[in-house]
Motif scaffolding. Structure first.
Motif, PDB file in Angstrom:
ATOM      1  N   TYR A 241      38.342  48.787  40.473  1.00  0.00           N
ATOM      2  CA  TYR A 241      39.184  47.604  40.526  1.00  0.00           C
ATOM      3  C   TYR A 241      38.461  46.358  40.026  1.00  0.00           C
ATOM      4  O   TYR A 241      37.237  46.262  40.087  1.00  0.00           O
ATOM      5  N   GLY A 242      39.252  45.401  39.533  1.00  0.00           N
ATOM      6  CA  GLY A 242      38.784  44.053  39.331  1.00  0.00           C
ATOM      7  C   GLY A 242      39.203  43.228  40.540  1.00  0.00           C
ATOM      8  O   GLY A 242      39.923  43.718  41.422  1.00  0.00           O
ATOM      9  N   TYR A 243      38.776  41.962  40.585  1.00  0.00           N
ATOM     10  CA  TYR A 243      39.082  41.126  41.745  1.00  0.00           C
ATOM     11  C   TYR A 243      39.512  39.727  41.306  1.00  0.00           C
ATOM     12  O   TYR A 243      38.995  39.175  40.330  1.00  0.00           O
TER      13      TYR A 243
ATOM     14  N   LEU B 210      40.792  39.614  46.169  1.00  0.00           N
ATOM     15  CA  LEU B 210      41.852  40.616  46.243  1.00  0.00           C
ATOM     16  C   LEU B 210      41.809  41.536  45.020  1.00  0.00           C
ATOM     17  O   LEU B 210      41.534  41.094  43.910  1.00  0.00           O
ATOM     18  N   LYS B 211      42.113  42.807  45.238  1.00  0.00           N
ATOM     19  CA  LYS B 211      42.002  43.815  44.178  1.00  0.00           C
ATOM     20  C   LYS B 211      43.153  43.723  43.177  1.00  0.00           C
ATOM     21  O   LYS B 211      44.306  43.507  43.548  1.00  0.00           O
TER      22      LYS B 211
ATOM     23  N   GLY C  94      47.220  45.520  46.382  1.00  0.00           N
ATOM     24  CA  GLY C  94      47.791  45.417  47.726  1.00  0.00           C
ATOM     25  C   GLY C  94      49.293  45.192  47.690  1.00  0.00           C
ATOM     26  O   GLY C  94      49.863  44.801  46.662  1.00  0.00           O
ATOM     27  N   THR C  95      49.939  45.418  48.814  1.00  0.00           N
ATOM     28  CA  THR C  95      51.394  45.224  48.900  1.00  0.00           C
ATOM     29  C   THR C  95      51.793  44.155  49.915  1.00  0.00           C
ATOM     30  O   THR C  95      52.942  43.727  49.928  1.00  0.00           O
TER      31      THR C  95
ATOM     32  N   ASP D 216      47.415  31.475  37.230  1.00  0.00           N
ATOM     33  CA  ASP D 216      47.580  30.968  38.591  1.00  0.00           C
ATOM     34  C   ASP D 216      46.434  31.360  39.519  1.00  0.00           C
ATOM     35  O   ASP D 216      46.369  30.879  40.661  1.00  0.00           O
ATOM     36  N   VAL D 217      45.567  32.272  39.078  1.00  0.00           N
ATOM     37  CA  VAL D 217      44.513  32.781  39.943  1.00  0.00           C
ATOM     38  C   VAL D 217      43.165  32.680  39.231  1.00  0.00           C
ATOM     39  O   VAL D 217      43.100  32.383  38.032  1.00  0.00           O
ATOM     40  N   LYS D 218      42.108  32.951  39.964  1.00  0.00           N
ATOM     41  CA  LYS D 218      40.764  32.943  39.382  1.00  0.00           C
ATOM     42  C   LYS D 218      40.216  34.360  39.398  1.00  0.00           C
ATOM     43  O   LYS D 218      40.200  35.024  40.437  1.00  0.00           O
ATOM     44  N   PHE D 219      39.781  34.849  38.228  1.00  0.00           N
ATOM     45  CA  PHE D 219      39.174  36.174  38.165  1.00  0.00           C
ATOM     46  C   PHE D 219      37.743  36.085  38.695  1.00  0.00           C
ATOM     47  O   PHE D 219      36.970  35.214  38.296  1.00  0.00           O
TER      48      PHE D 219
END
Length: 383
Positions: free
Chosen positions: A276-278, A309-310, A333-334, A357-360
């Motif tokens: 996974y990445g996060y 988060l994955k 995740g769900t 919208d998010v940060k890798f």
């Protein structure tokens, strides 16, 4: 000296699991006790110990001498160039394994399929859905506007990124310093004998973390073929979880590493970081469906939070309300903490958030887009 050389050659034999392994393994040879020779499979920038580019580039199919120990910088894995303050990402050398999601031809250019096989002894020029393949580095954008991953060499061999799924495993086997290698026999071989310690409550666990055989006798021996921080590690106290578990050879059953002693040191894998990445939610974030429509949670969004988060896929999706394609991460995740008067929202198994919208977070896998914006638009027009 001789023993160390044999050990390093065994590392080479173990690297990679994809069908095209034979195209590159011959280049992974021993240079010296503290260095191995690798083949660059994708043009690669060199970085310093802090993860900053040095401006020096290593070119595809060239050879480079690197230390066998993997170095983690800002969560990503690198090889250190021997006797230099330079580091190269392992994905540009060893590659990663991906699953074929659609039947895929092997191309040499944007308009020409390969006229030969993957290797001198292979006539393979097409992959079928469900097979796996090793890809190297990031994708290339060809003249036709589509993106392709390199899958072999030195002949030109590429597969369209659209036909590939997310990364399912990494191909790097070595993870020990040369000093550690000197103190262990066949250190990187993925097999060892473990012996149950003189302790009460040593169990065998299934692949869900459930004890299926309890209170093993001290001195009981097992052949094991993997050491891993497993996907069900959170079933155990943190110290035991991070020490990893040994998989009993020929089964999918496991022993806690803290409960046994091993006659050889195995490479410790981390399942989550290899699959996974996060990302991090740096602001309240909307959730989208695979068709580009926004999910309705009565105004609730995934709340800004500090955890990682994955995610397992980076993909362009056509957003009808914006009349353009956007880059999205697919959530593993769900259920997620939410804004408003609800504790959590349920987003389902096929939910996405905009990459903008998010940060890798630079740990685990580095994800690359599995399609292009143009392909996402073309797909939307077919519906």
């Amino acid at each position: 000296m001789k023993k160390n050389k044999i050990m390093l050659i065994s590392v080479v034999a173990l690297m990679g699991t994809a069908p095209i392994l034979s195209t590159t393994t011959s280049a992974h040879t021993v240079q010296a006790d503290s260095s191995i020779t690798k083949t660059i499979m994708h043009n690669a920038l060199a970085y310093d110990k802090d993860g900053n580019s040095t401006g020096h580039k290593y070119y595809v199919y060239g050879s480079v001498h690197v230390d066998p120990k993997l170095v983690t910088i800002n969560g990503s894995q690198y090889y250190k160039v021997t006797d230099k303050d330079e580091y190269i990402k392992v994905t540009n050398i060893d590659g990663v394994t991906r699953k074929i999601t659609h039947n895929a031809y092997i191309y040499r250019t944007s308009t020409q399929r390969t006229p030969y096989g993957m290797t001198a002894n292979s006539k393979k020029w097409k992959f079928y859905k469900g097979e796996t393949v090793t890809t190297y580095g990031g994708s290339y954008k060809f003249k036709n506007g589509k993106r392709y991953f390199r899958v072999g060499g030195p002949r030109k061999q590429y597969i369209r990124s659209y036909n590939l799924g997310p990364v399912i495993s990494t191909n790097t086997a070595s993870n020990l310093t040369s000093n550690e290698s000197n103190n262990a026999t066949n250190t990187n071989a993925e097999e060892a004998t473990v012996t149950v310690k003189n302790a009460y409550g040593v169990n065998i666990y299934d692949n869900q973390g459930k004890a299926i055989k309890k209170n093993l006798k001290a001195g009981t021996k097992f052949i094991v073929d993997k050491l891993e921080v497993t996907p069900f590690a959170d079933h155990f106290p943190s110290t035991a979880a991070q020490a990893g578990m040994y998989r009993i050879k020929g089964t999918d059953n496991w022993l806690l590493a803290i409960d046994v002693t091993a006659d050889k040191k195995l490479v410790k894998h981390d399942y989550d970081h290899e699959h996974y990445g996060y990302i991090k939610f740096v602001k309240d974030t909307d959730v989208y469906n695979a068709d580009g429509t926004m999910q309705n949670h009565n105004g609730a969004k995934i709340v800004k939070q500090g955890g990682n988060l994955k995610v397992d896929k980076l993909i362009y999706i056509w957003v009808p309300s914006e009349n353009k394609a956007e880059l999205f991460y697919h959530l593993v995740g769900t259920k997620f903490y939410a804004t408003g008067n609800v504790d959590q929202i349920e987003v389902g198994n096929d939910a996405y958030v905009k990459a903008s919208d998010v940060k890798f977070v630079n740990i685990g896998l580095t994800l690359t887009p599995s399609n292009t914006a143009a392909e996402a638009e073309a797909t939307s027009l077919k519906k």
